[in-house]
Each structure stands twice: as C-alpha cells, then as structure tokens.
Design a protein around this motif. Structure first.
Motif, PDB file in Angstrom:
ATOM      1  N   VAL A   1       0.862  -1.184   0.000  1.00 26.34           N
ATOM      2  CA  VAL A   1       0.000   0.000   0.000  1.00 26.34           C
ATOM      3  C   VAL A   1       0.895   1.229   0.000  1.00 26.34           C
ATOM      4  CG1 VAL A   1      -1.909  -1.128   1.166  1.00 26.34           C
ATOM      5  CG2 VAL A   1      -0.155   0.008   2.525  1.00 26.34           C
ATOM      6  N   GLN A   2       0.437   2.289  -0.669  1.00 25.01           N
ATOM      7  CA  GLN A   2       1.230   3.508  -0.718  1.00 25.01           C
ATOM      8  C   GLN A   2       1.032   4.322   0.551  1.00 25.01           C
ATOM      9  OE1 GLN A   2       0.730   5.823  -4.271  1.00 25.01           O
ATOM     10  NE2 GLN A   2       1.992   7.535  -3.527  1.00 25.01           N
ATOM     11  N   VAL A   3       2.120   4.868   1.047  1.00 31.03           N
ATOM     12  CA  VAL A   3       2.124   5.706   2.245  1.00 31.03           C
ATOM     13  C   VAL A   3       2.270   7.166   1.818  1.00 31.03           C
ATOM     14  CG1 VAL A   3       3.379   6.232   4.371  1.00 31.03           C
ATOM     15  CG2 VAL A   3       3.087   3.851   3.649  1.00 31.03           C
ATOM     16  N   LEU A   4       1.525   8.065   2.459  1.00 30.31           N
ATOM     17  CA  LEU A   4       1.544   9.496   2.141  1.00 30.31           C
ATOM     18  C   LEU A   4       1.304   9.751   0.646  1.00 30.31           C
ATOM     19  CD1 LEU A   4       4.662  10.493   4.298  1.00 30.31           C
ATOM     20  CD2 LEU A   4       2.238  10.792   4.899  1.00 30.31           C
ATOM     21  N   PRO A   5       0.237   9.195   0.086  1.00 26.70           N
ATOM     22  CA  PRO A   5       0.001   9.329  -1.359  1.00 26.70           C
ATOM     23  C   PRO A   5      -0.278  10.751  -1.812  1.00 26.70           C
ATOM     24  CG  PRO A   5      -1.916   8.386  -0.271  1.00 26.70           C
ATOM     25  CD  PRO A   5      -0.831   8.436   0.765  1.00 26.70           C
ATOM     26  N   GLU A   6      -0.679  11.621  -0.858  1.00 27.13           N
ATOM     27  CA  GLU A   6      -1.003  13.004  -1.231  1.00 27.13           C
ATOM     28  C   GLU A   6       0.247  13.845  -1.474  1.00 27.13           C
ATOM     29  OE1 GLU A   6      -0.405  12.882   3.180  1.00 27.13           O
ATOM     30  OE2 GLU A   6      -1.370  11.616   1.662  1.00 27.13           O
ATOM     31  N   LEU A   7       1.437  13.329  -1.116  1.00 24.75           N
ATOM     32  CA  LEU A   7       2.676  14.082  -1.289  1.00 24.75           C
ATOM     33  C   LEU A   7       3.465  13.542  -2.477  1.00 24.75           C
ATOM     34  CD1 LEU A   7       3.953  14.480   2.385  1.00 24.75           C
ATOM     35  CD2 LEU A   7       2.712  16.140   0.980  1.00 24.75           C
ATOM     36  N   ALA A   8       3.912  14.451  -3.328  1.00 22.47           N
ATOM     37  CA  ALA A   8       4.750  14.058  -4.464  1.00 22.47           C
ATOM     38  C   ALA A   8       6.197  13.933  -4.005  1.00 22.47           C
ATOM     39  CB  ALA A   8       4.642  15.098  -5.573  1.00 22.47           C
ATOM     40  N   THR A   9       6.973  13.236  -4.767  1.00 19.66           N
ATOM     41  CA  THR A   9       8.414  13.142  -4.547  1.00 19.66           C
ATOM     42  C   THR A   9       9.129  13.727  -5.750  1.00 19.66           C
ATOM     43  OG1 THR A   9       8.492  10.923  -5.506  1.00 19.66           O
ATOM     44  CG2 THR A   9       8.213  11.086  -3.104  1.00 19.66           C
TER      45      THR A   9
END
Length: 312
Positions: A265-273
């Motif tokens: 599962v993706q963690v902190l999906p609202e933040l881009a890298t």
C-alpha cells in the motif's frame, strides 16, 4: 591454432590505434581477447610488438587486471579520439546500409537492468545480429569518462554537464508498506511520522540515501529516516517490505504491480516526490555511432511499453 589466431587479431583490426583503443577500454587482457575472439597470448604478443616498435611499455598487465602506464594513457587518449572519428566516418559512408555492426558497452542499475534493460538489449541484438552488446549490472555509480562504457542507465537527474542524457521513461518514487506492517504499526499521517517507523533504506548512487524528500505546495520537505535494514539491492529491500519488516521508498516502475494487486500500500500518497526519471547517459564530446544511437532509441521505445504492461 596460435598462428590462425594471430591472423584473426590482425584481420579484426589492422590498425594499431584501433587495436589499442579496444585493449585500453578492456578491464583485462582476458576481456580484450574475448572481444577479439582469440587467446590472451595472441593479444599479448600483438601488444608486445607495438611496445617494441614504440620503445615504451604501454600496459602493465596480467590475465586478471590491465593498468595503463603514463605512456599508455597518453596513447589511449589519442587512440580513442581517432577511433571515434573513424567510426563516425564509416557510419557516414555506410548510412544507406540498414544493418548495424560493432560493440556497445552498457552499465545499468541492478534491478532495472535485470527486469527490463536485459530483455530489451537481447531483443535488439536479435534484430541486429552484427551488434554485440556487453551489459554490466552494478550498484556502483558510473563515471563514463575513461570507463570503457558507451551508455549508462541511471535513475534520477543528471548532474554532470560533460554528459548528455536521453530520457527513457518518466518515473517517481513512492513510499510503500505491506498491509501486515500497517496492521501492526499503523500508517504515517505526516512526513514527520516517518521518524517513528522502521524505514528500510536503499543505498544507491552517491546520494544521501537516508534522506527522503517530498514536495508540498511547491516546497521541498526532507526527513532523515532510520531503520535496522539497509541494502544496495532494490529487490532485496522490496522483499523485506513485502514481509512486513518496514517502509521503503521505491521507484514506481518497480512497485506499481505490487500496489495494484494489494501486496503493498502507498504511504503518504497526497505528497509528491522529486522526479526520478530513467535516463540513458553518454559522453557529450563526440557524435554517437549509429549502433549506439540505435540502442538508445530501442530502449526508449521499449521501456515504457514493458513497464506499462508489467503494471497491468
């Protein structure tokens, strides 16, 4: 047999400059001999004849390692320029010929190389059987100048202005966890929360690998993570993550299939890298031989297709 092999060496490259260019770019006399398709003694004898004619020692050699002397380095630098000019000339003359020939040395990161680059270059040489591709997979950063490699495959922005880069695929990194890890430890709600979690770190390139970066509202947010597992192999840290041992930051090309099927599962999906695009890099000092450009074009055309198909 020895006599026949000597003829093969001279026939492959009657010009000492071209011969020495190949030797100088090899890691050992054994590797050079393999490129010529002859014995080590044949290459050594040809090299000794050159040294006798010039009156200097060009190479300190053994079957395991090849080291250029100062005179050898000077000769190699000139030979590389002349060999590149000769290749460019022959390419321009043979422009109407559809087939390509010659050798292309490629260095790639391990995970990407195994998953996608290796199959793509195998497909390329099937289409162009007169081209030989030497693929080296390594976690060690590549400095192309003087390395003997024609192309480096890297993930992330190019810093060296002496190199040229062709973007092969648009890519980003994401933080992931297994459902089991989330059940036991909860899921980080903010970047700051990552400091309280076991983060599995990938050592790669020359970056500060324990510093994970994000972007929010046009600003960079960085956090130094820590954990009890690190590795230089992306497949290893992904396996640890799947086993519920911690969080990882991995490229989308690698984990999208696992996110899609629910294994991660993706963690902190609202933040881009920051972008981690995949590039083919090469020296900017000389025109690329046609075969090298053709390999890059093939990788660019095929990489996106393979990644998209793998993600389902």
């Amino acid at each position: 047999m020895e006599k026949d092999e000597e003829v093969a060496v001279y026939g492959a490259s009657t010009d000492d400059v071209s011969f020495f260019d190949i030797v100088a770019r090899s890691r050992s006399l054994t590797e050079a001999a393999m490129q010529f398709g002859v014995s080590v003694s044949s290459v050594s004898k040809r090299l000794a004849q050159m040294e006798a004619r010039l009156g200097v020692v060009l190479v300190q050699r053994s079957t395991r390692r090849l080291t250029l002397t100062p005179e050898g380095e000077r000769y190699a630098a000139g030979a590389a320029v002349i060999a590149a000019q000769l290749e460019e000339l022959e390419d321009s003359i043979a422009e109407q010929r559809h087939d390509l020939r010659g050798r292309v040395h490629i260095r790639s990161t391990i995970g990407l190389g195994r998953a996608h680059i290796a199959p793509l270059v195998a497909d390329f040489v099937e289409r162009q059987p007169k081209v030989q591709v030497d693929l080296d997979l390594s976690a060690v950063p590549l400095h192309i100048a003087g390395s003997g490699f024609d192309i480096g495959i890297r993930v992330g922005a190019l810093q060296d202005s002496r190199l040229t880069a062709t973007r092969l695929w648009v890519n980003q990194r994401v933080v992931c966890a297994s459902p089991e890890y989330v059940r036991r430890n909860g899921i980080p709600a903010t970047v700051k929360d990552l400091e309280e979690h076991n983060c599995i770190v990938l050592r790669e390139n020359e970056s500060d690998y324990a510093l994970w970066r994000f972007e929010s509202a046009g600003k960079e947010i960085a956090v130094r993570v820590a954990g009890n597992l690190t590795s230089n192999d992306g497949d290893v840290i992904t396996r640890w993550c799947l086993e519920g041992r911690g969080l990882v930051m991995r490229s989308r090309w690698h984990v999208d299939p696992l996110l899609r099927d629910g294994s991660l599962v993706q963690v902190l999906p609202e933040l881009a890298t920051p972008s981690a695009d995949i590039f083919a890099v090469y020296a900017a000092t000389a025109p690329l031989p046609r075969r090298t450009r053709a390999v890059i074009d093939h990788l660019k055309a095929g990489l996106g297709r393979r990644i998209t198909e793998a993600a389902g």
